[in-house]
Design a protein around this motif. Structure first.
Motif, PDB file in Angstrom:
ATOM      1  N   CYS A 196       0.653  -1.307   0.021  1.00  0.00           N
ATOM      2  CA  CYS A 196       0.172  -0.049  -0.095  1.00  0.00           C
ATOM      3  C   CYS A 196       0.854   1.215  -0.132  1.00  0.00           C
ATOM      4  O   CYS A 196       1.779   1.419   0.673  1.00  0.00           O
ATOM      5  N   TYR A 197       0.568   2.295  -0.991  1.00  0.00           N
ATOM      6  CA  TYR A 197       1.271   3.357  -0.980  1.00  0.00           C
ATOM      7  C   TYR A 197       1.270   4.280   0.297  1.00  0.00           C
ATOM      8  O   TYR A 197       1.823   5.130   0.502  1.00  0.00           O
ATOM      9  N   LEU A 198       0.051   4.022   0.855  1.00  0.00           N
ATOM     10  CA  LEU A 198      -0.512   5.137   2.053  1.00  0.00           C
ATOM     11  C   LEU A 198       0.072   4.500   3.352  1.00  0.00           C
ATOM     12  O   LEU A 198      -0.065   4.926   4.404  1.00  0.00           O
ATOM     13  N   GLY A 237      -3.850  -3.106   3.824  1.00  0.00           N
ATOM     14  CA  GLY A 237      -3.867  -2.061   3.068  1.00  0.00           C
ATOM     15  C   GLY A 237      -4.844  -1.203   3.027  1.00  0.00           C
ATOM     16  O   GLY A 237      -6.102  -1.540   3.521  1.00  0.00           O
ATOM     17  N   CYS A 238      -4.780  -0.021   2.350  1.00  0.00           N
ATOM     18  CA  CYS A 238      -5.888   1.156   2.310  1.00  0.00           C
ATOM     19  C   CYS A 238      -7.124   0.474   1.449  1.00  0.00           C
ATOM     20  O   CYS A 238      -8.390   0.754   1.676  1.00  0.00           O
ATOM     21  N   GLY A 239      -6.698  -0.211   0.187  1.00  0.00           N
ATOM     22  CA  GLY A 239      -7.822  -0.690  -0.585  1.00  0.00           C
ATOM     23  C   GLY A 239      -8.154   0.249  -1.812  1.00  0.00           C
ATOM     24  O   GLY A 239      -8.957  -0.253  -2.478  1.00  0.00           O
ATOM     25  N   CYS A 253      -5.753   3.080  -3.133  1.00  0.00           N
ATOM     26  CA  CYS A 253      -4.733   3.621  -3.926  1.00  0.00           C
ATOM     27  C   CYS A 253      -4.332   2.554  -4.750  1.00  0.00           C
ATOM     28  O   CYS A 253      -4.609   1.504  -4.800  1.00  0.00           O
ATOM     29  N   CYS A 277      -2.939  -0.873  -4.002  1.00  0.00           N
ATOM     30  CA  CYS A 277      -3.871  -1.628  -3.237  1.00  0.00           C
ATOM     31  C   CYS A 277      -4.790  -2.124  -4.125  1.00  0.00           C
ATOM     32  O   CYS A 277      -5.593  -3.547  -4.240  1.00  0.00           O
TER      33      CYS A 277
HETATM   34 ZN    ZN Z   1      -3.220   1.213  -0.353  1.00  0.00          ZN
END
Ligand code: ZN
Length: 238
Positions: free
Chosen positions: A201-203, A215-217, A219, A222
């Protein structure tokens, strides 16, 4: 010319799905495997935190790999964050340019990573360098393309007067194929380590464990990971 050991590999290991699968790929093939990671001020230090956790999980679950998995190298690369204005290193929103390249892209980052990995491999007498670059999903990243990697192999071998071999086992497969490769290498146990321990995940969100991992789901990383998982699962059932 000093010989490099043909049964040794150095894996570029960031604790993501791709590099963890590459690490398992190398552990299956080489008798000594070392890992290298870079600390360049990632907004999500979680990547660096997960590296030892994944190494330990692999060694614990796969005794045949535990003696092969050896030294871990972490190099500081703070200069990268100084020259990049991207979401990966600064608190900025993710955006995409006209070539669909996200602002998380640090220009030439993989060229720098491979050069430093080769310098470490030179010192360690390691012939094989393994990295998770893939041009299937991220064709927008020019330094992930096969032509770039092949040119890098030539440049590194000329510039260091050695005969390194660069391996990119994921170059032409998609994210569903990466899950399938993990399953082929280590069965459901390896799939489970990749699913629960790796981080893409990038975030840097890690609170929620989805079916496809943490993950954030939302980005791009994700989205790519969850879409790949869905395709992998539907092919399994087919
Ligand atoms: Zn993410």
């Amino acid at each position: 010319m000093t010989n490099l050991s043909d049964d040794r590999a150095l894996v570029l290991f960031s604790a993501g799905q791709d590099s963890t699968t590459c690490l398992a790929w190398a552990l299956e093939r080489f008798s000594v495997v070392e890992t290298i990671g870079y600390d360049y001020g990632q907004r999500h230090v979680i990547e660096l935190a997960q590296r030892p956790a994944i190494r330990e999980a692999l060694a614990r679950r796969f005794p045949q790999w535990s003696t092969r998995l050896q030294m871990d190298h972490t190099l500081g690369l703070s200069a990268l964050s100084a020259i990049s204005e991207t979401a990966l290193t600064r608190q900025m929103e993710l955006t995409f340019d006209e070539d669909r390249i996200p602002n998380t892209f640090v220009p030439g980052r993989n060229i720098i990573f491979l050069t430093l990995a080769a310098a470490v491999a030179y010192r360690r007498g390691i012939k094989h360098i393994v990295a998770g670059m893939c041009e299937t999903d991220y064709s927008g990243y020019p330094d992930c393309r096969d032509d770039t990697i092949k040119a890098m192999q030539v440049a590194l071998n000329l510039g260091m007067d050695r005969r390194f071999v660069l391996h990119t086992p994921l170059m032409f497969i998609d994210k569903a194929g990466t899950w399938e490769m993990a399953e082929a290498l280590g069965g459901s146990a390896l799939v489970e380590i990749v699913r629960t321990e790796t981080h893409s995940c990038y975030l840097g969100v890690r609170e929620t464990l989805h079916e496809w991992g943490h993950g954030c789901g939302t980005c791009p990383a994700c989205e790519l990971r969850s879409a790949g998982w869905t395709r992998y699962r539907s092919r399994q059932k087919a």
